[in-house]
Design a protein around this motif. Structure first.
Motif, PDB file in Angstrom:
ATOM      1  N   ILE A   1      23.377  85.916 -17.675  1.00 47.32           N
ATOM      2  CA  ILE A   1      24.555  85.786 -16.799  1.00 47.32           C
ATOM      3  C   ILE A   1      24.191  84.962 -15.576  1.00 47.32           C
ATOM      4  N   ALA A   2      23.039  85.250 -14.998  1.00 49.24           N
ATOM      5  CA  ALA A   2      22.601  84.498 -13.811  1.00 49.24           C
ATOM      6  C   ALA A   2      22.473  83.014 -14.117  1.00 49.24           C
ATOM      7  N   GLU A   3      21.977  82.686 -15.309  1.00 52.31           N
ATOM      8  CA  GLU A   3      21.855  81.278 -15.698  1.00 52.31           C
ATOM      9  C   GLU A   3      23.231  80.627 -15.824  1.00 52.31           C
ATOM     10  N   GLU A   4      24.192  81.358 -16.402  1.00 55.46           N
ATOM     11  CA  GLU A   4      25.519  80.795 -16.646  1.00 55.46           C
ATOM     12  C   GLU A   4      26.292  80.576 -15.356  1.00 55.46           C
ATOM     13  N   ILE A   5      26.170  81.471 -14.384  1.00 58.83           N
ATOM     14  CA  ILE A   5      26.986  81.374 -13.169  1.00 58.83           C
ATOM     15  C   ILE A   5      26.212  80.776 -11.994  1.00 58.83           C
ATOM     16  N   GLY A   6      25.043  80.202 -12.284  1.00 56.63           N
ATOM     17  CA  GLY A   6      24.324  79.465 -11.254  1.00 56.63           C
ATOM     18  C   GLY A   6      23.545  80.314 -10.279  1.00 56.63           C
ATOM     19  N   LEU A   7      23.127  81.527 -10.681  1.00 55.66           N
ATOM     20  CA  LEU A   7      22.363  82.404  -9.789  1.00 55.66           C
ATOM     21  C   LEU A   7      20.888  82.482 -10.176  1.00 55.66           C
ATOM     22  N   ILE A   8      20.475  81.744 -11.208  1.00 60.98           N
ATOM     23  CA  ILE A   8      19.118  81.916 -11.720  1.00 60.98           C
ATOM     24  C   ILE A   8      18.071  81.499 -10.699  1.00 60.98           C
ATOM     25  N   ASN A   9      18.333  80.438  -9.930  1.00 60.26           N
ATOM     26  CA  ASN A   9      17.371  80.044  -8.898  1.00 60.26           C
ATOM     27  C   ASN A   9      17.218  81.136  -7.857  1.00 60.26           C
ATOM     28  N   TRP A  10      18.367  81.687  -7.457  1.00 62.55           N
ATOM     29  CA  TRP A  10      18.371  82.775  -6.479  1.00 62.55           C
ATOM     30  C   TRP A  10      17.592  83.966  -7.037  1.00 62.55           C
ATOM     31  N   LEU A  11      17.836  84.298  -8.300  1.00 61.95           N
ATOM     32  CA  LEU A  11      17.173  85.440  -8.924  1.00 61.95           C
ATOM     33  C   LEU A  11      15.671  85.221  -8.996  1.00 61.95           C
ATOM     34  N   ASN A  12      15.243  84.062  -9.459  1.00 56.45           N
ATOM     35  CA  ASN A  12      13.806  83.795  -9.585  1.00 56.45           C
ATOM     36  C   ASN A  12      13.124  83.675  -8.227  1.00 56.45           C
ATOM     37  N   ASP A  13      13.843  83.132  -7.231  1.00 57.05           N
ATOM     38  CA  ASP A  13      13.290  83.105  -5.872  1.00 57.05           C
ATOM     39  C   ASP A  13      13.058  84.531  -5.361  1.00 57.05           C
ATOM     40  N   PHE A  14      14.006  85.413  -5.694  1.00 55.58           N
ATOM     41  CA  PHE A  14      13.870  86.821  -5.302  1.00 55.58           C
ATOM     42  C   PHE A  14      12.612  87.426  -5.925  1.00 55.58           C
ATOM     43  N   VAL A  15      12.407  87.163  -7.231  1.00 46.84           N
ATOM     44  CA  VAL A  15      11.240  87.714  -7.931  1.00 46.84           C
ATOM     45  C   VAL A  15       9.947  87.158  -7.338  1.00 46.84           C
ATOM     46  N   LEU A  16       9.901  85.836  -7.134  1.00 47.27           N
ATOM     47  CA  LEU A  16       8.696  85.203  -6.594  1.00 47.27           C
ATOM     48  C   LEU A  16       8.367  85.758  -5.212  1.00 47.27           C
ATOM     49  N   THR A  17       9.385  85.891  -4.367  1.00 53.40           N
ATOM     50  CA  THR A  17       9.169  86.393  -3.000  1.00 53.40           C
ATOM     51  C   THR A  17       8.662  87.827  -3.020  1.00 53.40           C
ATOM     52  N   LYS A  18       9.336  88.693  -3.802  1.00 54.86           N
ATOM     53  CA  LYS A  18       8.958  90.102  -3.851  1.00 54.86           C
ATOM     54  C   LYS A  18       7.548  90.275  -4.431  1.00 54.86           C
ATOM     55  N   ALA A  19       7.255  89.535  -5.491  1.00 57.58           N
ATOM     56  CA  ALA A  19       5.955  89.679  -6.140  1.00 57.58           C
ATOM     57  C   ALA A  19       4.821  89.231  -5.221  1.00 57.58           C
ATOM     58  N   CYS A  20       5.007  88.096  -4.542  1.00 58.06           N
ATOM     59  CA  CYS A  20       3.969  87.601  -3.631  1.00 58.06           C
ATOM     60  C   CYS A  20       3.786  88.548  -2.451  1.00 58.06           C
ATOM     61  N   HIS A  21       4.881  89.056  -1.949  1.00 58.38           N
ATOM     62  CA  HIS A  21       4.804  90.005  -0.833  1.00 58.38           C
ATOM     63  C   HIS A  21       4.035  91.254  -1.250  1.00 58.38           C
ATOM     64  N   GLN A  22       4.350  91.789  -2.463  1.00 60.70           N
ATOM     65  CA  GLN A  22       3.682  93.005  -2.915  1.00 60.70           C
ATOM     66  C   GLN A  22       2.214  92.744  -3.213  1.00 60.70           C
ATOM     67  N   LEU A  23       1.902  91.591  -3.770  1.00 62.78           N
ATOM     68  CA  LEU A  23       0.509  91.245  -4.030  1.00 62.78           C
ATOM     69  C   LEU A  23      -0.287  91.216  -2.731  1.00 62.78           C
ATOM     70  N   GLY A  24       0.334  90.690  -1.676  1.00 65.18           N
ATOM     71  CA  GLY A  24      -0.316  90.678  -0.367  1.00 65.18           C
ATOM     72  C   GLY A  24      -0.549  92.077   0.169  1.00 65.18           C
ATOM     73  N   ILE A  25       0.419  92.976  -0.037  1.00 63.89           N
ATOM     74  CA  ILE A  25       0.266  94.366   0.423  1.00 63.89           C
ATOM     75  C   ILE A  25      -0.895  95.035  -0.302  1.00 63.89           C
ATOM     76  N   TRP A  26      -0.983  94.836  -1.618  1.00 65.44           N
ATOM     77  CA  TRP A  26      -2.073  95.462  -2.364  1.00 65.44           C
ATOM     78  C   TRP A  26      -3.435  94.949  -1.902  1.00 65.44           C
ATOM     79  N   PHE A  27      -3.550  93.674  -1.619  1.00 72.13           N
ATOM     80  CA  PHE A  27      -4.834  93.133  -1.170  1.00 72.13           C
ATOM     81  C   PHE A  27      -5.238  93.687   0.195  1.00 72.13           C
ATOM     82  N   SER A  28      -4.266  93.939   1.041  1.00 69.37           N
ATOM     83  CA  SER A  28      -4.593  94.464   2.368  1.00 69.37           C
ATOM     84  C   SER A  28      -4.804  95.979   2.350  1.00 69.37           C
ATOM     85  N   SER A  29      -4.333  96.662   1.275  1.00 68.32           N
ATOM     86  CA  SER A  29      -4.387  98.125   1.237  1.00 68.32           C
ATOM     87  C   SER A  29      -5.658  98.675   0.592  1.00 68.32           C
TER      88      SER A  29
END
Length: 624
Positions: free
Chosen positions: A423-451
Motif C-alpha cells: 500500500i505504501a508503494e502504491e500511494i507514494g509513502l514507501i520513501n517515508w516508510l523506509n526513512d522511518f525504518v532507517l532512522t529508527k534502526a540507526c538510532h537503536q543501534l546507537g543506543i545499544w552500542f552506548s549501553s
C-alpha cells in the motif's frame, strides 16, 4: 500620492510579508487598512470595525479563506461586506468555489500594485453604486407614492414625473439586461469546459444533486430513478501530452469528447470531469447487459486512431461503472463508487472495464480506510520496529538482527507487512516508510552500542526498496547517521531483494557502490526467487546472500531444495560472500544447513522478531 479615501480595508493573511506589501500599496492611495493574521481574528475585527472591503487569503492554517468567508456570510452584521480572495492558485475550480460561497473577485499572488488597486477601487465603487441605487430606489418609491396621493391635484406635474420615472426605468432595465448577460457568461464558464464545451465537474455535481432531490421529493420507486454512471480515464494520454505537447493533447481531448458524444446512447449525458477523465451518465438505464454493450462499444471506438496535425495517435481507456438509484444517496457516494470502479479497472490492466458490485465496493472502502490509517500511523509514528536475531551456525552465537517494520492497527491488530508495504508503494509513502525504518534502526543501534560495554560488532540489517535506491539523497541520509559516530559503519547492513536487481538502472548501481564505499555491507534478500544474472552478482559489491524461506521450508523433504541451497552456497562462497538462511524453524533444518556449510541463520527456531525492549533484554543477557 492618491486622493484621500475614507474607505476602510481589512486584510486577512497569515503571511506578514504579503500583508506588508498590501498595506504599502493601499496606503499609497490613502486607504485606511487593518491587518489580521488568521480567519478567526479577521472575523472578530470585521465585526468591530465594519470595513468597506475585505482582502482574504485562501491558504491559511486553522481556518482557511473559504471557511472564513462562509463564517462571515453567516453573520448578518458583516455578511454584505464584499470579499476579494487572494491566492497563488490559478485553478478554475478554486475560483468558482470562491465565487459560489460569496467572494466577489480574486487577486493573484504575487501582487501587482496596478491589479490590486484596480480591483479594490472597482469593488469599492460597486459598493457605493449599490448604496446609491438603493437610496435612489427608496427616493423613487417615495416619489411614486407622493404622486399617487396628489394625482388629482398635480396632473401637470404627474406627466413630468412619469417621464422621469420612465427614463430611470429605461436605464435600470438596460443595466439589468447587461447584468443578466454577464451572469449567463459566468454561469457558462462555471459549468462548462472551455476546451471541449462539455459540462464540467461542477455541472455534474449540480445535476446529480437535483436528481437526488427530485427522487426523494417525489418518493419515486427504485425502478423509476436508476442511472448508470461511467467513469472514463484515458490510458497513455500523459505520454502523448508530454511527448507531443499540450496543444496536441488538447486537440486529442476535443476529438475524444466528440467520439464519446457520437457513440453514447441518445439519452445520455457526457461531461469532462477534469484532465483526461470523462463521465457519461446513462439515464434510466439499469440493465447490466445494455450498460456492458455501451461500455464495450466505447472501448472499441476509443482504440481506433485519432488524427491530430498529421499524427496518428492511439489510446486506450479504462472505464468504471456504478449503477445507482438516487434515493437515500448523495453525490459524494455516487462519484466515489464510480471512482472505485475505475480504480479497479485500471488495476486490472489498460483497456478494461469494471462494473462495481457490493463486494468490490466494500473491499475498496476498506482499502481506502487502511490507506488513511497508514498515513496517520506514519504521521504519529505509531509503527514499530521488531528485531529478529541472526545466529552463526558454527557456534550458535548471535551476530546481528534484521530490522522488521510492524504495524499494530488499533482495530485490526497486526497488519501483514506485505499488505501495508505494498500500500505504501502504491500511494507514494514507501520513501517515508523506509526513512522511518532507517532512522529508527540507526538510532537503536546507537543506543545499544552506548549501553553495553562488551557489545561486539553486532550488525543490524535494514531493508531498502528500489524506490529508495532511486533517491538521489539516500547516501546523504546514511551519511547523516555515520557522521554521528553512533556505531561503526560495518554494523549497518542494507538489504535489497533480488527483484530489485531486475529493475535496477545504472544510477541504482552507482548508489549501491557509494553505499559500499562507506563501509556498509550489502545483502541480497530472498535470493533464488528472482532472476538476477551472475554478471550482476559479480559486478556488484554484494557481501551476503540470504536464502529465501521457501527453499529452507522444503529442506530435508525435497532433494531439489537441498540441491538448490547447496548450489547457492557454492556460488556465494566462490564469490567470497556469506550466506544467511531465512525461516529456519526446526533443528533438522538447522543441522542440514550447518552440514552444507551455511554461515548464518534466522528464524523461529532461534527467535521470533522481538520488540525493542525484548531485543534489548536479550542482548543484556548475552553481553552484560
Amino acid at each position: 500620492m492618491g486622493d484621500k479615501h475614507s474607505d476602510l480595508i481589512l486584510i486577512i493573511d497569515d503571511n506578514a510579508t504579503y500583508r506588508k506589501v498590501l498595506v504599502k500599496i493601499l496606503e499609497q492611495e490613502n486607504f485606511k487598512t487593518f491587518e489580521c493574521k488568521n480567519g478567526y481574528q479577521g472575523i472578530e475585527k470585521a465585526l468591530k470595525i465594519q470595513p468597506n472591503l475585505i482582502l482574504l487569503d485562501i491558504k491559511m492554517p486553522e481556518i482557511n479563506g473559504f471557511e472564513t468567508c462562509i463564517e462571515i456570510k453567516k453573520n448578518s452584521a458583516i455578511a454584505n461586506i464584499p470579499i476579494i480572495f487572494m491566492t497563488s492558485l490559478d485553478d478554475l475550480e478554486y475560483k468558482i468555489k470562491g465565487l459560489k460561497i460569496g467572494g466577489v473577485d480574486y487577486i493573484t499572488k504575487p501582487f501587482q500594485p496596478e491589479e490590486v488597486l484596480y480591483r479594490v477601487k472597482i469593488h469599492l465603487k460597486l459598493v457605493n453604486i449599490n448604496k446609491t441605487l438603493s437610496h435612489k430606489n427608496k427616493q423613487l418609491e417615495a416619489e411614486v407614492k407622493a404622486r399617487k396621493r396628489a394625482e388629482k391635484k398635480l396632473i401637470k406635474l404627474n406627466k413630468n414625473l412619469e417621464d422621469k420615472v420612465n427614463e430611470k426605468t429605461k436605464h435600470l432595465h438596460q443595466a439589468l439586461l447587461e447584468l443578466r448577460q454577464r451572469e449567463k457568461e459566468l454561469a457558462y464558464k462555471a459549468y462548462y469546459d472551455d476546451l471541449t464545451k462539455l459540462p464540467n465537474r461542477s455541472w455534474l455535481n449540480s445535476y446529480l444533486t437535483d436528481l437526488i432531490q427530485e427522487a426523494n421529493k417525489k418518493n419515486l420507486s427504485n425502478a423509476d430513478v436508476f442511472h448508470s454512471i461511467l467513469f472514463i480515464d484515458l490510458d497513455r494520454f500523459k505520454v502523448i501530452n508530454d511527448s507531443l505537447g499540450h496543444l496536441i493533447g488538447d486537440q486529442l481531448l476535443v476529438l475524444v469528447a466528440e467520439r464519446l458524444i457520437h457513440f453514447s446512447p441518445e439519452n445520455s449525458l457526457v461531461s469532462r470531469f477534469g484532465g483526461d477523465e470523462f463521465i457519461i451518465l446513462l439515464q434510466d438505464d439499469k440493465c447490466v447487459e445494455s450498460v456492458t454493450n455501451t461500455v464495450k462499444l466505447l472501448l472499441q471506438e476509443l482504440q481506433k486512431p485519432f488524427i491530430v496535425n498529421n499524427y496518428k495517435l492511439f489510446i486506450n481507456a479504462s472505464i468504471g461503472v456504478a449503477i445507482h438509484n438516487y434515493q437515500k444517496v448523495d453525490v459524494t457516494n455516487i462519484l466515489r463508487d464510480g471512482d472505485v470502479a475505475l480504480y479497479q479497472a485500471k488495476k486490472n490492466g489498460k483497456g478494461t472495464y469494471v462494473i462495481l458490485d457490493e463486494t468490490t465496493r466494500n473491499q475498496a472502502l476498506s482499502r481506502l480506510e487502511l490507506e488513511n490509517d497508514l498515513r496517520k500511523a506514519l504521521e504519529e509514528e505509531k509503527l514499530d520496529l521488531y528485531y529478529q536475531p541472526i545466529f552463526c551456525l558454527k557456534n550458535n552465537i548471535i551476530k546481528g538482527f534484521e530490522a522488521l517494520i510492524r504495524w499494530n492497527h488499533p482495530q485490526f491488530g497486526f497488519i501483514s507487512p506485505q499488505l501495508f508495504v505494498s500500500i505504501a508503494e502504491e500511494i507514494g509513502l514507501i520513501n517515508w516508510l523506509n526513512d522511518f525504518v532507517l532512522t529508527k534502526a540507526c538510532h537503536q543501534l546507537g543506543i545499544w552500542f552506548s549501553s553495553f560495554r562488551n557489545f561486539p560488532h553486532i550488525f543490524v540489517n535494514v531493508n531498502l526498496s528500489i524506490i529508495n535506491l532511486s533517491q538521489s539523497n539516500i547516501t546523504e541520509k546514511i551519511d547523516y547517521f555515520l557522521t554521528q559516530k553512533l556505531f561503526p559503519e560495518s554494523c549497518l547492513k542494507i538489504e535489497i531483494t533480488e527483484g530489485c536487481l531486475e529493475d535496477a538502472t545504472s544510477s541504482t548501481f552507482e548508489i549501491l557502490n557509494k553505499i559500499n564505499d562507506r563501509g556498509i555491507n550489502l545483502c541480497i534478500d530472498d535470493f533464488g526467487t528472482g532472476y538476477s544474472s551472475l554478471s550482476r552478482l559479480h559486478s556488484l559489491p554484494i557481501k551476503t546472500l540470504k536464502i529465501d524461506k521457501s527453499f529452507v521450508d522444503k529442506i530435508g523433504t525435497q532433494v531439489s531444495s537441498q540441491t538448490i541451497i547447496k548450489t547457492i552456497l557454492a556460488l556465494a562462497h566462490s564469490l567470497e560472500m556469506e550466506v544467511v538462511a531465512e525461516g529456519v524453524e526446526n533443528k533438522m533444518q538447522k543441522d542440514i544447513l550447518t552440514y552444507l556449510g551455511c554461515d548464518f541463520a534466522q528464524g523461529y527456531f532461534y527467535s521470533p522478531p522481538l520488540d525493542v525492549n525484548s531485543a534489548t533484554d536479550f542482548l543484556a543477557s548475552v553481553f552484560e
